[in-house]
Design a protein around this motif. Structure first.
Motif, PDB file in Angstrom:
ATOM      1  N   LYS A 240     -14.988   5.847  -7.018  1.00 41.39           N
ATOM      2  CA  LYS A 240     -15.526   5.867  -5.655  1.00 41.39           C
ATOM      3  C   LYS A 240     -14.931   4.738  -4.821  1.00 41.39           C
ATOM      4  CE  LYS A 240     -19.934   7.955  -7.007  1.00 41.39           C
ATOM      5  NZ  LYS A 240     -21.402   7.757  -7.100  1.00 41.39           N
ATOM      6  N   LYS A 241     -14.748   3.587  -5.458  1.00 44.70           N
ATOM      7  CA  LYS A 241     -14.155   2.443  -4.753  1.00 44.70           C
ATOM      8  C   LYS A 241     -12.690   2.721  -4.410  1.00 44.70           C
ATOM      9  CE  LYS A 241     -13.577  -2.578  -5.010  1.00 44.70           C
ATOM     10  NZ  LYS A 241     -12.209  -2.555  -4.464  1.00 44.70           N
ATOM     11  N   ILE A 242     -11.990   3.377  -5.336  1.00 45.95           N
ATOM     12  CA  ILE A 242     -10.585   3.724  -5.092  1.00 45.95           C
ATOM     13  C   ILE A 242     -10.485   4.650  -3.884  1.00 45.95           C
ATOM     14  CG2 ILE A 242      -8.570   4.926  -6.019  1.00 45.95           C
ATOM     15  CD1 ILE A 242      -9.437   3.974  -8.805  1.00 45.95           C
ATOM     16  N   PHE A 243     -11.390   5.629  -3.826  1.00 48.40           N
ATOM     17  CA  PHE A 243     -11.403   6.552  -2.690  1.00 48.40           C
ATOM     18  C   PHE A 243     -11.608   5.796  -1.381  1.00 48.40           C
ATOM     19  CE2 PHE A 243     -12.756  10.018  -5.731  1.00 48.40           C
ATOM     20  CZ  PHE A 243     -11.601  10.756  -5.570  1.00 48.40           C
ATOM     21  N   LYS A 244     -12.614   4.951  -1.359  1.00 46.34           N
ATOM     22  CA  LYS A 244     -12.961   4.243  -0.125  1.00 46.34           C
ATOM     23  C   LYS A 244     -11.837   3.324   0.327  1.00 46.34           C
ATOM     24  CE  LYS A 244     -16.692   1.679   2.088  1.00 46.34           C
ATOM     25  NZ  LYS A 244     -18.032   1.073   1.932  1.00 46.34           N
ATOM     26  N   ASP A 245     -11.184   2.663  -0.627  1.00 49.29           N
ATOM     27  CA  ASP A 245     -10.116   1.723  -0.283  1.00 49.29           C
ATOM     28  C   ASP A 245      -8.871   2.429   0.250  1.00 49.29           C
ATOM     29  OD1 ASP A 245     -11.727  -0.340  -1.074  1.00 49.29           O
ATOM     30  OD2 ASP A 245     -10.784  -0.613  -3.036  1.00 49.29           O
ATOM     31  N   ASN A 246      -8.648   3.664  -0.185  1.00 45.31           N
ATOM     32  CA  ASN A 246      -7.394   4.347   0.154  1.00 45.31           C
ATOM     33  C   ASN A 246      -7.513   5.438   1.208  1.00 45.31           C
ATOM     34  OD1 ASN A 246      -5.107   3.404  -1.846  1.00 45.31           O
ATOM     35  ND2 ASN A 246      -6.995   3.498  -3.045  1.00 45.31           N
ATOM     36  N   ILE A 247      -8.663   6.108   1.269  1.00 50.11           N
ATOM     37  CA  ILE A 247      -8.803   7.182   2.263  1.00 50.11           C
ATOM     38  C   ILE A 247     -10.073   7.047   3.093  1.00 50.11           C
ATOM     39  CG2 ILE A 247      -7.445   8.821   0.905  1.00 50.11           C
ATOM     40  CD1 ILE A 247     -10.073  10.168   0.092  1.00 50.11           C
ATOM     41  N   GLY A 248     -10.831   5.970   2.873  1.00 46.88           N
ATOM     42  CA  GLY A 248     -12.043   5.770   3.657  1.00 46.88           C
ATOM     43  C   GLY A 248     -13.211   6.578   3.121  1.00 46.88           C
ATOM     44  N   SER A 249     -14.247   6.686   3.928  1.00 44.82           N
ATOM     45  CA  SER A 249     -15.441   7.432   3.540  1.00 44.82           C
ATOM     46  C   SER A 249     -15.652   8.587   4.515  1.00 44.82           C
ATOM     47  CB  SER A 249     -16.664   6.507   3.562  1.00 44.82           C
ATOM     48  OG  SER A 249     -16.939   6.097   4.891  1.00 44.82           O
ATOM     49  N   PRO A 250     -16.529   9.535   4.178  1.00 45.91           N
ATOM     50  CA  PRO A 250     -16.780  10.659   5.093  1.00 45.91           C
ATOM     51  C   PRO A 250     -17.266  10.226   6.474  1.00 45.91           C
ATOM     52  CG  PRO A 250     -17.641  11.159   2.917  1.00 45.91           C
ATOM     53  CD  PRO A 250     -17.220   9.719   2.886  1.00 45.91           C
ATOM     54  N   SER A 251     -17.850   9.040   6.559  1.00 45.95           N
ATOM     55  CA  SER A 251     -18.367   8.563   7.845  1.00 45.95           C
ATOM     56  C   SER A 251     -17.372   7.694   8.608  1.00 45.95           C
ATOM     57  CB  SER A 251     -19.659   7.766   7.619  1.00 45.95           C
ATOM     58  OG  SER A 251     -19.412   6.645   6.780  1.00 45.95           O
ATOM     59  N   SER A 252     -16.171   7.514   8.056  1.00 45.12           N
ATOM     60  CA  SER A 252     -15.167   6.672   8.714  1.00 45.12           C
ATOM     61  C   SER A 252     -14.775   7.253  10.068  1.00 45.12           C
ATOM     62  CB  SER A 252     -13.918   6.540   7.838  1.00 45.12           C
ATOM     63  OG  SER A 252     -14.219   5.920   6.609  1.00 45.12           O
ATOM     64  N   LYS A 253     -14.578   6.372  11.049  1.00 42.71           N
ATOM     65  CA  LYS A 253     -14.181   6.815  12.389  1.00 42.71           C
ATOM     66  C   LYS A 253     -12.815   7.494  12.358  1.00 42.71           C
ATOM     67  CE  LYS A 253     -17.403   5.242  15.304  1.00 42.71           C
ATOM     68  NZ  LYS A 253     -18.036   6.039  16.372  1.00 42.71           N
ATOM     69  N   ILE A 254     -11.905   6.930  11.564  1.00 48.45           N
ATOM     70  CA  ILE A 254     -10.570   7.515  11.427  1.00 48.45           C
ATOM     71  C   ILE A 254     -10.474   8.180  10.064  1.00 48.45           C
ATOM     72  CG2 ILE A 254      -8.122   6.990  11.146  1.00 48.45           C
ATOM     73  CD1 ILE A 254      -8.319   4.990  13.311  1.00 48.45           C
ATOM     74  N   GLN A 255     -10.069   9.440  10.063  1.00 51.89           N
ATOM     75  CA  GLN A 255      -9.923  10.191   8.825  1.00 51.89           C
ATOM     76  C   GLN A 255      -8.440  10.317   8.466  1.00 51.89           C
ATOM     77  OE1 GLN A 255     -12.264  11.617   6.635  1.00 51.89           O
ATOM     78  NE2 GLN A 255     -13.733  10.354   7.766  1.00 51.89           N
ATOM     79  N   ILE A 256      -8.140  10.052   7.214  1.00 52.69           N
ATOM     80  CA  ILE A 256      -6.765  10.116   6.730  1.00 52.69           C
ATOM     81  C   ILE A 256      -6.444  11.540   6.269  1.00 52.69           C
ATOM     82  CG2 ILE A 256      -5.134   9.211   5.026  1.00 52.69           C
ATOM     83  CD1 ILE A 256      -6.055   7.139   7.042  1.00 52.69           C
ATOM     84  N   PRO A 257      -5.326  12.115   6.728  1.00 54.26           N
ATOM     85  CA  PRO A 257      -4.922  13.439   6.247  1.00 54.26           C
ATOM     86  C   PRO A 257      -4.165  13.326   4.931  1.00 54.26           C
ATOM     87  CG  PRO A 257      -3.397  12.704   7.921  1.00 54.26           C
ATOM     88  CD  PRO A 257      -4.436  11.615   7.798  1.00 54.26           C
ATOM     89  N   GLY A 258      -4.038  14.436   4.235  1.00 55.07           N
ATOM     90  CA  GLY A 258      -3.266  14.400   3.001  1.00 55.07           C
ATOM     91  C   GLY A 258      -3.480  15.616   2.119  1.00 55.07           C
ATOM     92  N   VAL A 259      -2.955  15.515   0.908  1.00 52.97           N
ATOM     93  CA  VAL A 259      -2.996  16.601  -0.077  1.00 52.97           C
ATOM     94  C   VAL A 259      -3.706  16.100  -1.327  1.00 52.97           C
ATOM     95  CG1 VAL A 259      -1.546  18.026  -1.593  1.00 52.97           C
ATOM     96  CG2 VAL A 259      -0.918  17.706   0.809  1.00 52.97           C
ATOM     97  N   TYR A 260      -4.403  16.999  -2.010  1.00 57.34           N
ATOM     98  CA  TYR A 260      -5.089  16.625  -3.248  1.00 57.34           C
ATOM     99  C   TYR A 260      -4.816  17.680  -4.318  1.00 57.34           C
ATOM    100  CZ  TYR A 260      -8.442  19.888  -1.165  1.00 57.34           C
ATOM    101  OH  TYR A 260      -9.022  20.985  -0.578  1.00 57.34           O
ATOM    102  N   ILE A 261      -4.712  17.212  -5.562  1.00 51.29           N
ATOM    103  CA  ILE A 261      -4.421  18.110  -6.688  1.00 51.29           C
ATOM    104  C   ILE A 261      -5.409  17.835  -7.819  1.00 51.29           C
ATOM    105  CG2 ILE A 261      -2.734  18.761  -8.453  1.00 51.29           C
ATOM    106  CD1 ILE A 261      -0.531  17.869  -6.467  1.00 51.29           C
ATOM    107  N   PHE A 262      -6.197  18.838  -8.168  1.00 48.54           N
ATOM    108  CA  PHE A 262      -7.102  18.753  -9.318  1.00 48.54           C
ATOM    109  C   PHE A 262      -6.407  19.381 -10.525  1.00 48.54           C
ATOM    110  CE2 PHE A 262     -10.244  18.354  -5.931  1.00 48.54           C
ATOM    111  CZ  PHE A 262     -11.173  17.467  -6.468  1.00 48.54           C
ATOM    112  N   THR A 263      -6.480  18.709 -11.673  1.00 50.13           N
ATOM    113  CA  THR A 263      -5.898  19.234 -12.914  1.00 50.13           C
ATOM    114  C   THR A 263      -6.940  19.204 -14.025  1.00 50.13           C
ATOM    115  OG1 THR A 263      -3.719  18.371 -12.275  1.00 50.13           O
ATOM    116  CG2 THR A 263      -4.023  19.011 -14.583  1.00 50.13           C
ATOM    117  N   HIS A 264      -7.119  20.341 -14.686  1.00 47.47           N
ATOM    118  CA  HIS A 264      -8.079  20.420 -15.788  1.00 47.47           C
ATOM    119  C   HIS A 264      -7.505  19.688 -17.000  1.00 47.47           C
ATOM    120  CE1 HIS A 264     -10.882  22.083 -18.739  1.00 47.47           C
ATOM    121  NE2 HIS A 264     -11.633  22.466 -17.711  1.00 47.47           N
TER     122      HIS A 264
END
Length: 385
Positions: free
Chosen positions: A118-142
């Motif tokens: 959760k900390k990694i997420f917040k440090d790199n892409i912010g939180s859902p309530s952040s004023k500025i939202q970072i765009p990007g791509v995500y990949i889930f792997t089983h």
């Protein structure tokens, strides 16, 4: 749950008839032939239009066909293939841009169900309530099967929050599997895209991965662009990008609302130079930037003051001066807040046009006289800014 395609077509037909007739449809269930006759009465143009809506005709259908053929061929993906597929949303790239996007650094999170992640997420892409939202791509792997899913978003923190909190609807292949096997059985690779391209680069990079057969949890092979817009947000920061003053997806908002000429705005955006020596225009979203809570009127007033200082040696006649109009019972102060009682005009002429549009008699000469005397004119006080 599975949706019968014919049922879906019937539902969409109801919707179409409602929109076309612009009035409620009265259903008589004792005589269902009424609806059948309505459907049969569709013109040839109506039916062709529906083929496009249902994805059976048109550019988007062609894009899906191209994508499926590319996946089956297992040939290397190049920029030309991506351009053909994304032609439906007017995106076109070069080989250089594609290579840059493919090589953007990513963040790999192996243990999604921990506080550390959760900390990694917040440090790199912010939180859902952040004023500025970072765009990007995500990949889930089983972790066990190696099955993969790729997605993209212009608001990574908000989108990923839905997966991490299990709030996305259980449709397709991936989300039901995520709900069943939980986060602990997946790794997540996040690719933040804080580039300065004019198009939405996350759509391009997602499309690149969608053409890889190994992403077997994706059921659709064309990157989705539901908004139809490829415009990336524009930001106005201070020089070191620690303060955000204004943002919009449209350049015209800067031109109209803030009185910045198209040439000037484009020049500073392209060159990375400072407007009025203190403002920077950019397409790059900065995480954790301090947001200055200005109304548009307050910001426009501030820019007018900055222009006076910056252009102190430039000649300025009275007719080209900026005018603030406020009700005569509204005490003007430097801390004036933007509301419907106050309006800013970037020239005497614009102010006169506004008064005339309200049915009031006004001339530039008369308005200048009332500005100079400070007297009320049509119930308003006018001041140079």
């Amino acid at each position: 749950s599975n949706i019968n395609l014919s049922d879906y077509d019937v539902f969409m037909s109801f919707t179409y008839l409602f929109l076309k007739n612009k009035k409620p449809i009265n259903f008589n269930f004792t005589n269902i032939s009424n609806f059948t006759s309505n459907c049969n009465s569709m013109t040839k143009i109506d039916k062709e239009h529906w083929k496009t809506i249902l994805g059976r005709k048109g550019q988007i259908q062609f894009s899906h066909k191209l994508a499926i053929e590319q996946v089956k061929s297992q040939k290397p993906v190049n920029f030309k293939v991506i351009n053909e597929i994304l032609a439906y949303c007017n995106i076109s790239i070069s080989e250089v841009i594609l290579n840059r996007l493919i090589n953007v650094p990513s963040i790999l999170i192996k243990n999604l169900d921990t506080n550390e992640s959760k900390k990694i997420f917040k440090d790199n892409i912010g939180s859902p309530s952040s004023k500025i939202q970072i765009p990007g791509v995500y990949i889930f792997t089983h972790k066990i099967t190696g099955a993969k899913y790729v997605g993209s978003s212009s608001q990574l923190a908000i989108r990923l929050s839905g997966y991490l909190n299990y709030t996305h609807k259980p449709i397709g292949k991936f989300v039901p599997l995520l709900l069943k096997d939980k986060l602990s059985n997946f790794t997540l690779e996040v690719i933040p895209l804080v580039d300065t391209y004019k198009f939405r680069s996350e759509i391009v990079l997602e499309q690149y991965y969608l053409l890889d057969p190994s992403f077997n949890l994706n059921t659709v092979r064309v990157a989705n662009n539901p908004s139809g817009s490829n415009a990336k947000p524009l930001f106005m920061y201070n020089r070191d990008k620690t303060i955000l003053y204004y943002s919009s997806t449209q350049q015209k908002d800067f031109i109209i609302n803030l009185n910045i000429s198209h040439f000037t705005f484009s020049k500073h955006l392209k060159n990375g130079s400072y407007y009025l020596g203190k403002y920077l225009f950019s397409r790059e979203p900065i995480l954790n930037v301090k947001v200055r809570e200005f109304s548009i009127l307050e910001l426009a007033l501030q820019l007018e003051k900055d222009r006076k200082l910056f252009n102190i040696n430039k000649p300025l006649n009275s007719l080209s001066k900026t005018v603030l109009m406020c009700l005569d019972n509204n005490t003007y102060s430097k801390e004036i807040k933007g509301d419907s009682r106050n309006m800013l005009f970037f020239s005497i002429g614009k102010c006169v046009e506004h008064l005339r549009s309200k049915g009031l008699t006004a001339t530039q000469t008369t308005l200048v006289k009332y500005i100079d005397t400070g007297k009320s004119y049509h119930g308003y006080i006018f001041k140079y800014v």
